[in-house]
Design a protein around this motif. Structure first.
Motif, mmCIF file in Angstrom:
data_model
loop_
_atom_site.group_PDB
_atom_site.id
_atom_site.type_symbol
_atom_site.label_atom_id
_atom_site.label_comp_id
_atom_site.label_asym_id
_atom_site.label_seq_id
_atom_site.Cartn_x
_atom_site.Cartn_y
_atom_site.Cartn_z
ATOM 1 N N TYR A 171 -7.555 5.430 7.440
ATOM 2 C CA TYR A 171 -7.131 4.040 7.243
ATOM 3 C C TYR A 171 -8.301 3.071 7.395
ATOM 4 N N ASN A 172 -9.151 3.309 8.358
ATOM 5 C CA ASN A 172 -10.308 2.427 8.553
ATOM 6 C C ASN A 172 -11.271 2.487 7.371
ATOM 7 N N GLU A 173 -11.411 3.658 6.780
ATOM 8 C CA GLU A 173 -12.252 3.770 5.583
ATOM 9 C C GLU A 173 -11.629 3.018 4.409
ATOM 10 N N LEU A 174 -10.303 3.128 4.274
ATOM 11 C CA LEU A 174 -9.624 2.439 3.183
ATOM 12 C C LEU A 174 -9.683 0.925 3.348
ATOM 13 N N ARG A 175 -9.642 0.458 4.570
ATOM 14 C CA ARG A 175 -9.642 -0.989 4.837
ATOM 15 C C ARG A 175 -10.921 -1.668 4.355
ATOM 16 N N LYS A 176 -11.964 -0.910 4.123
ATOM 17 C CA LYS A 176 -13.206 -1.486 3.603
ATOM 18 C C LYS A 176 -13.028 -1.956 2.158
ATOM 19 N N THR A 217 -7.860 5.166 -4.859
ATOM 20 C CA THR A 217 -8.980 5.214 -5.799
ATOM 21 C C THR A 217 -8.621 4.596 -7.147
ATOM 22 N N ILE A 218 -7.425 4.887 -7.650
ATOM 23 C CA ILE A 218 -7.063 4.299 -8.951
ATOM 24 C C ILE A 218 -6.816 2.795 -8.818
ATOM 25 N N ARG A 219 -6.405 2.339 -7.618
ATOM 26 C CA ARG A 219 -6.270 0.896 -7.412
ATOM 27 C C ARG A 219 -7.634 0.207 -7.381
ATOM 28 N N ILE A 220 -8.591 0.855 -6.742
ATOM 29 C CA ILE A 220 -9.926 0.273 -6.606
ATOM 30 C C ILE A 220 -10.696 0.340 -7.921
ATOM 31 N N SER A 221 -10.631 1.487 -8.581
ATOM 32 C CA SER A 221 -11.472 1.707 -9.770
ATOM 33 C C SER A 221 -10.750 1.451 -11.087
ATOM 34 N N ARG A 222 -9.409 1.329 -11.030
ATOM 35 C CA ARG A 222 -8.605 1.171 -12.247
ATOM 36 C C ARG A 222 -8.797 2.362 -13.184
ATOM 37 N N SER A 324 -5.049 -2.577 -1.495
ATOM 38 C CA SER A 324 -5.061 -1.172 -1.895
ATOM 39 C C SER A 324 -4.930 -0.246 -0.700
ATOM 40 N N SER A 325 -5.620 -0.595 0.389
ATOM 41 C CA SER A 325 -5.603 0.250 1.580
ATOM 42 C C SER A 325 -4.201 0.363 2.162
ATOM 43 N N VAL A 326 -3.508 -0.756 2.257
ATOM 44 C CA VAL A 326 -2.169 -0.769 2.839
ATOM 45 C C VAL A 326 -1.185 -0.033 1.937
ATOM 46 N N MET A 329 -1.878 3.747 1.981
ATOM 47 C CA MET A 329 -1.578 4.355 3.279
ATOM 48 C C MET A 329 -0.078 4.440 3.513
ATOM 49 N N VAL A 330 0.668 3.396 3.156
ATOM 50 C CA VAL A 330 2.118 3.411 3.345
ATOM 51 C C VAL A 330 2.752 4.526 2.518
ATOM 52 N N VAL A 331 2.375 4.607 1.249
ATOM 53 C CA VAL A 331 2.951 5.635 0.373
ATOM 54 C C VAL A 331 2.588 7.031 0.878
#
Length: 543
Positions: A171-176, A217-222, A324-326, A329-331
């Motif tokens: 989660y901390n990595e995703l929060r970046k 990843t698909i949210r960040i990079s599309r 994206s992180s939230v 992570m929730v899913v």
């Protein structure tokens, strides 16, 4: 800045206090043999490598527990002149090993709690300090065996110190909100691969991690291509982690595979039922059991699910894009929890397995609160009720767990005293030395010899050393559960016994005892738990 530092120090102290308090109290009032399975099994296996043996207790397969145990033992090896004195010391004084192993569990749990505090403190907007205290402690109020996992050397004790820790790391990595690095994907994959060899439920960390990383990843990079590439790298690390933990037990892999297939293709506890995977009856039993045994966990889980549904609808109304992180992570966490609940139905009434669920739900709570604060910060103030509930639950749970620890400690002391008294009186009846009285311990007898004998019999290791410590004593596995021992287990029918200790574990052993005219010891002996002790009808002098 100084104020924040002091606040954090205060937070660390507050979350550490109940864990250290329980651990110290339990250590002063221990009950090591209440759960000798699997603690004694792992000890025997970890110790056996020092005489050139390989691990054989591979039911889970639990390899990281073996390796950690061997490493703990290796630290003490320089203090012994030779290998024989080293082995003899830990066979006769296994409690020394358990103290070190329990200290390892305490330290790792404290580190995880501290990391959880930092994560919550940096991500919460409302009730930052109180939330950063309560969420790391939620695991210890969500499950009735969570405190006990601090003092039990078992694969089930790694759920919080490593399972929760890995989820927080992710989660901390995703929060970046930046692209995940190749090194992180490989390292996190390898770590979760290693965890997956602790026990089967840790495979849900792999599945949840794959889905989380893919969505993020698909949210960040599309790009779906980038998402697939990321999970392939993650899977590469996972496979490497799994293989690294299977190498030490490669000789036992055929037996482990056969065991896994057996329990996977049959219903019931450990594959004891008919051919099949699940049954509707077992699912109904499981749901009732969860509500009765872990109600707070279930309430928090259901509340989180409905809260997520409501928040997604709210976010759409205000055209707000969830980070994206939230979202990922929730899913991922909800998918992981769904898989856990499905797996739990294979062992519906084994409470200790649901510790994995208790290790995941606190992280889900943190992410859901973060989501709530993002969508509607003002309404998120109601989360203070959650924090208050956890604090109140801790105030109730900790004294109860301490009292339970004391009760179990007295219980073991009573059993030890009663066994000694019975053997002495029976030796007098038989006109024989006490160490020549042949004693058989049924599974679940909370005594050192009972557990060490069964462990050495199950693994096939150090049988002579354990037998020398417990002369003319035998441990038998009399449960109906299908087992996966490294060699055939001793049967009571092959033992010329004088005394049988059966702690009422629900087995069919009393039927056998009745068939050979065994009777309980006389009331006149005035022994506590005298209904546990059986002798041949002719072994007691008629008066």
């Amino acid at each position: 800045m100084v104020g924040i530092k002091k606040e954090k120090i205060a937070g660390y102290i507050l979350i550490a206090a109940p864990l250290i308090g329980y651990w110290v109290y339990w250590t002063r009032h221990p009950s090591y043999w209440f759960n000798g399975d699997p603690a004694a099994f792992y000890l025997i296996d970890s110790l056996s490598v020092f005489i050139g043996k390989t691990y054989t207790y591979v039911d889970h397969p639990g390899t990281p527990i073996h390796l950690i145990g061997s490493l703990i033992l290796a630290v003490t090896r320089p203090f012994f002149q030779d290998i024989n004195s080293f082995i003899q010391f830990f066979i006769t004084k296994p409690v020394v090993f358990f103290i070190m192993a329990h200290a390892f569990l305490l330290v790792t749990c404290l580190l995880t709690a501290g990391y959880f505090f930092n994560t919550a403190y940096s991500s919460l907007k409302n009730f930052r300090f109180i939330g950063a205290i309560t969420l790391p402690l939620a695991y210890f109020v969500f499950h009735p065996q969570s405190f006990h996992s601090l003092t039990l050397w078992s694969h089930n004790s790694l759920n919080y110190p490593f399972g929760t820790l890995w989820l927080l790391w992710l989660y901390n990595e995703l929060r970046k909100e930046t692209k995940l690095s190749r090194n992180f994907l490989l390292l996190s994959g390898a770590t979760v691969g290693i965890l997956a060899t602790v026990h089967i439920y840790f495979f849900t960390w792999v599945a949840g991690g794959i889905l989380t990383i893919f969505i993020y990843t698909i949210r960040i990079s599309r790009s779906y291509k980038n998402g697939i590439s990321a999970i392939l790298i993650f899977l590469l690390g996972t496979i490497a982690g799994i293989i690294s933990m299977l190498i030490p037990v490669y000789k036992e892999l055929p037996r482990f595979a056969a065991w896994l297939i057996e329990i996977s293709t049959h219903t019931g506890m450990y594959g004891m039922g008919e051919t099949g995977v699940f049954s509707l009856e077992i699912i109904a039993i499981a749901v009732r059991f969860w509500w009765a045994s872990i109600p707070l966990t279930m309430v928090m889980l259901i509340t989180s699910i409905f809260t997520v549904i409501w928040l997604v609808r709210q976010a759409r109304k205000i055209a707000s894009t969830i980070p994206s992180s939230v979202q990922a992570m929730v899913v991922g966490l909800l998918f992981q929890i769904a898989l856990l609940l499905i797996l739990f139905t294979k062992a519906a009434v084994k409470l200790r397995y649901t510790l994995t669920l208790a290790a995941v739900v606190p992280v889900l709570l943190l992410v859901v609160i973060n989501l709530f604060e993002f969508v509607n910060l003002k309404r998120a103030k109601w989360t203070g009720v959650v924090h208050a509930a956890i604090l109140i639950s801790m105030a109730i749970t900790l004294p109860q767990e301490i009292n339970l620890a004391l009760e179990k400690s007295y219980y073991e002391e009573e059993v030890e005293a009663a066994k000694t008294q019975v053997v002495s009186m029976l030796a007098e009846e038989l006109d024989a030395p006490k160490d020549e009285v042949k004693v058989v311990f049924a599974y679940g007898t909370p005594l050192k010899c009972a557990n060490m004998l069964i462990a050495s019999d199950y693994t096939g290791h150090l049988k002579n050393e354990v037998s020398a410590m417990c002369p003319n004593q035998y441990g038998i596995y009399d449960t109906k559960i299908k087992l996966n021992p490294a060699q055939p287990l001793v049967d009571i029918r092959d033992i010329e016994w004088d005394l049988v200790v059966w702690p009422g574990n629900g087995s069919d052993l009393p039927k056998y005892l009745k068939s050979v005219n065994a009777v309980n010891i006389p009331l006149s002996w005035r022994v506590q738990r005298l209904q546990w002790y059986y002798v041949h009808s002719g072994a007691i002098k008629q008066k």
